[in-house]
Scaffold this motif. Structure first.
Motif: not given
Length: 353
Positions: A321-330
């Motif tokens: 969730g934190s990875v997604q919230a920071a802006g999904p990877p390319a």
């Protein structure tokens, strides 16, 4: 392929700095116990703060298992309901449109299980398929996603919900001076996480910004059953945590990761996003060194550990969730979700954004 639509994490309102929890637990030690050792252990696990199911003053050595488990069920239902509501809202999906709910915990017992008690409260259908899991421990978040993937591969038009509810503080044995209990008392926090996924034929599959599941692997390592788990008795749950676990990760899990990735023409350096269960700083250090990863590869895991502690099975959901919230990877980025649990076992989930 299975698409992750949304992830949510929720926590009890009682948030404390690590130093305050340390001093409270030092006060519960029996006469003659080494409080300085407890303080050194707590300082070494790189946890800054944790949420607790109860106010700190309500913890103590005299609580019996039945009372503690009743507290677990009450608090777990409240957290679970909130996690489910949040993930449904984030995915813009109605509760009645969920076809499968898989719930996991290893910190309390409930029959009927937690997801059964949440069906009416959360607005799920009475005919929703349910899969309650107990005993996979910290590996259950990744294992749960793998099981959802298997179910949705066979039923691609359906939606599935994974709920992880872990109240680790309610398992603590405050007067136990074993090293395993001292480490657990400094490492684990409380929280819940939920993940909503859909199969390849679902109408929301192409609109989701979350990753798809490419492949999964589950592995038991024979002869290691005694290294990690619970010793369960009238006292409740007592931590079993052997100091060999980080070395076991180095000897076996690293090879498991490399062979799993190789099946998909990948090397560790090709993985752009690591969703690694923060079992403890030593495990993260061992993995980073043995896999030859850059310093920042496990930054989301280290940040989760510092901010909320080890949440057992809910940790990988919090990190994702934190990875997604920071802006999904390319788009096209490969990701690997990995977690470890009793058995000793590892769970690997290959993702792609």
């Amino acid at each position: 392929m299975t698409r992750v639509l949304a992830v949510s994490s929720v926590f009890p309102p009682h948030l404390y700095p690590q130093s305050r929890i340390t001093e409270a637990l030092a006060g519960f030690l029996p006469p003659g116990a080494d409080a300085a050792l407890l303080r050194r252990v707590h300082a070494s696990v790189r946890v800054d703060s944790r949420h607790l199911a109860l106010p700190l003053e309500r913890y103590g050595p005299a609580t019996d298992f039945g009372t503690t488990n009743a507290l677990f069920v009450r608090a777990a239902l409240d957290l679970g309901a909130e996690a489910v509501a949040r993930v449904l809202d984030a995915a813009a999906l109605a509760a009645r449109d969920v076809d499968l709910v898989l719930s996991t915990t290893v910190t309390g017992l409930a029959t009927p299980s937690l997801e059964a008690r949440l069906v009416t409260r959360s607005g799920l259908r009475a005919d929703v398929r349910r899969m309650p899991l107990f005993g996979l421990g910290c590996a259950a978040g990744a294992a749960g996603l793998a099981l959802l993937h298997e179910q949705l591969t066979g039923r691609p038009g359906r939606a599935a919900l994974l709920l992880s509810t872990e109240l680790c503080s309610l398992t603590l044995q405050p007067s136990d001076t074993s090293m395993a209990n001292l480490v657990a008392g400094g490492l684990f926090g409380d929280g819940a996480g939920a993940l909503l996924a859909v199969g390849a034929g679902h109408p929301l599959h192409e609109s989701g910004a979350g990753p798809v599941v490419v492949a999964t692997r589950s592995r038991l390592y024979p002869g290691t059953e005694h290294l990690l788990g619970w010793d369960i008795g009238h006292w409740g749950f007592r931590m079993v945590l052997d100091r060999e676990v980080p070395e076991l990760v180095r000897l076996h899990v690293v090879e498991e990761i490399e062979s799993f990735l190789a099946e998909h023409d990948l090397k560790p350096a090709d993985v752009g996003t690591w969703i690694c269960h923060p079992g403890g700083p030593k495990i993260l250090d061992v993995l980073s060194e043995a896999l030859g990863l850059p310093d920042g590869a496990f930054a989301p895991s280290r940040r989760s550990l510092a901010e909320v502690g080890n949440l057992s099975s809910a940790s990988v959901l919090h990190i994702l969730g934190s990875v997604q919230a920071a802006g999904p990877p390319a788009p096209g980025t490969a990701g690997l979700m990995l977690a470890f649990g009793p058995g000793f076992a590892s769970e690997l989930v290959l993702l792609r954004w």
